[in-house]
Design an enzyme around this catalytic site. Structure first.
Site, PDB file in Angstrom:
ATOM      1  N   ASP A   1       0.828  -1.218   0.000  1.00  0.00           N
ATOM      2  CA  ASP A   1       0.000   0.000   0.000  1.00  0.00           C
ATOM      3  C   ASP A   1       0.861   1.265   0.000  1.00  0.00           C
ATOM      4  O   ASP A   1       2.053   1.229   0.318  1.00  0.00           O
ATOM      5  CB  ASP A   1      -0.946   0.014   1.211  1.00  0.00           C
ATOM      6  CG  ASP A   1      -0.228  -0.104   2.556  1.00  0.00           C
ATOM      7  OD1 ASP A   1       0.850  -0.745   2.614  1.00  0.00           O
ATOM      8  OD2 ASP A   1      -0.727   0.464   3.544  1.00  0.00           O
TER       9      ASP A   1
ATOM     10  N   GLU B   1       0.257  -1.598   5.546  1.00  0.00           N
ATOM     11  CA  GLU B   1       1.390  -1.181   6.398  1.00  0.00           C
ATOM     12  C   GLU B   1       1.224   0.257   6.846  1.00  0.00           C
ATOM     13  O   GLU B   1       1.473   0.604   8.004  1.00  0.00           O
ATOM     14  CB  GLU B   1       2.719  -1.340   5.633  1.00  0.00           C
ATOM     15  CG  GLU B   1       3.956  -1.090   6.489  1.00  0.00           C
ATOM     16  CD  GLU B   1       4.484   0.334   6.469  1.00  0.00           C
ATOM     17  OE1 GLU B   1       5.392   0.644   7.246  1.00  0.00           O
ATOM     18  OE2 GLU B   1       3.979   1.172   5.687  1.00  0.00           O
TER      19      GLU B   1
HETATM   20 ZN   LIG Z   1       6.953   2.155   3.540  1.00  0.00          ZN
END
Ligand SMILES: [Zn+2]
Length: 371
Positions: free
Chosen positions: A78, A138
């Site tokens: 992401d 993340e």
């Molecule tokens: Zn990163």
């Protein structure tokens, strides 16, 4: 065989901000991996709002799909959201040796280098067990990595977490602490302040005292970090209701990034003491709610992975002050290093870019690391 720059162009063209499903990006990567003779295991889950999120673990076909693996590469899939005014966010543009686009360095560049290294050797056999781990979410709290580790589907001995470090191997990372402080005073007409207790005055005194605490922390010294000590930030503050009312409430957020090895409980207690002491002085009440307390990580001084990466990259060993999946993997792996092409200072902005030469160097390094 696609090269790293070509793969990066494709990756940047697939929007994968955390609010979207990462399925299209993961499918693209899985296609390249299967062509190179790797097997791909998917671990899907429903993310925020029921959006499908997918973690994958890929391994060379002839290797056992054991959870135990010698070396795992970890890349998140992401990106942070980008401004609507950034017209070329999903169109990789090269200018003066730099490749610009959303995710170029954080962290699609690293991923492109790894995929290029794997694609260059279809059917190749490796001298060690290796895996490529792609994670979701993340940027919104390492959710994908946390789920994978909890599911116990991968137990790597060495982990290379990709984040832009200018190819400097980061052997240590700071932890992360976050607390919400709520100060409660007593409202009164501002013409008669003696009948009230100002939560804003109390909060201001607390914030000044927190600044003093941050100053004391500067006596610490871990040479891997710049700055070499725990840092503290009060990033958000809200309080009061009108110009002519003694403020009844004030709330703010305190964030700290502790050095590895630091006692997280001690930081929370120090904060609690500061808050309660100042609140009493102002006849207010206060509450500290610790929302996050994650330790940092640091490899042993004789880490072979760190030495190998320093030799291959030719760069100095460093520490990283920003959060990453490394703190999660450090709980299950023997050695964890954060490394990747590009500079984090350009990430999370319209300036995001990666030097073409560093991307190509990274692809060559990965080829050697795969063994
Ligand atoms: Zn990163």
């Amino acid at each position: 065989v696609p090269d790293a720059v070509g793969i990066l162009k494709s990756l940047v063209a697939i929007p994968s901000v955390s609010a979207l499903s990462n399925r299209p990006l993961v499918d693209f990567c899985a296609g390249l991996l299967r062509q190179a003779g790797w097997s791909v295991d998917e671990f899907a889950y429903a993310g925020a709002g029921g959006v499908e999120k997918v973690n994958i673990i890929a391994r060379p076909l002839r290797q056992q799909s054991d959870a135990a693996v010698a070396t795992a590469f970890v890349c998140h899939t992401d990106t942070v959201p980008f401004a609507a005014s950034w017209a070329s966010a999903t169109n990789l543009v090269e200018s003066e040796g730099m490749l610009h686009g959303c995710g170029a360095c954080d962290v699609k560049g690293s991923l492109a280098g790894i995929l290029a290294a794997i694609a260059a050797g279809p059917g190749r056999s490796y001298s060690q067990s290796v895996a490529l781990v792609l994670t979701a979410d993340e940027e919104i709290g390492c959710i994908g990595a946390t789920r994978l580790i909890a599911a116990n589907v991968i137990r790597p001995r060495q982990v290379i977490v990709c984040e832009p470090t200018g190819l400097r191997p980061a052997s240590a990372g700071k932890g992360y602490g976050l607390a919400r402080v709520h100060v409660k005073g007593r409202e009164a007409h501002s013409a008669f302040p003696q009948h009230g207790a100002s939560a804003v005055y109390a909060a201001a005194a607390i914030v000044r005292a927190i600044e003093g605490w941050a100053e004391q922390l500067k006596s610490q010294h871990n040479p891997l970090f710049d700055p070499p000590h725990t840092t503290v930030n009060v990033g958000v503050i809200h309080g009061g209701s009108a110009k002519n009312i003694v403020a009844g409430e004030c709330e703010f957020l305190v964030e700290w990034r502790p050095l590895p090895g630091e006692d997280l409980g001690a930081a929370a207690r120090a904060l609690q003491d500061i808050v309660q002491g100042q609140a009493r002085t102002y006849n207010c009440e206060a509450e500290v709610e610790v929302q996050r307390a994650e330790p940092g990580f640091q490899n042993p001084a004789d880490s072979r992975l760190v030495e190998r990466l320093a030799a291959l990259t030719g760069r100095e060993i460093t520490g990283i002050p920003f959060g990453s999946e490394a703190t999660r993997f450090a709980r299950v792996a023997e050695e964890v290093v954060v490394v990747g092409p590009g500079d984090m200072r350009s990430a999370h902005s319209e300036r995001e870019c990666i030097p073409r030469a560093e991307l190509e160097h990274w692809a060559a390094i990965v080829s050697q690391l795969l063994g």
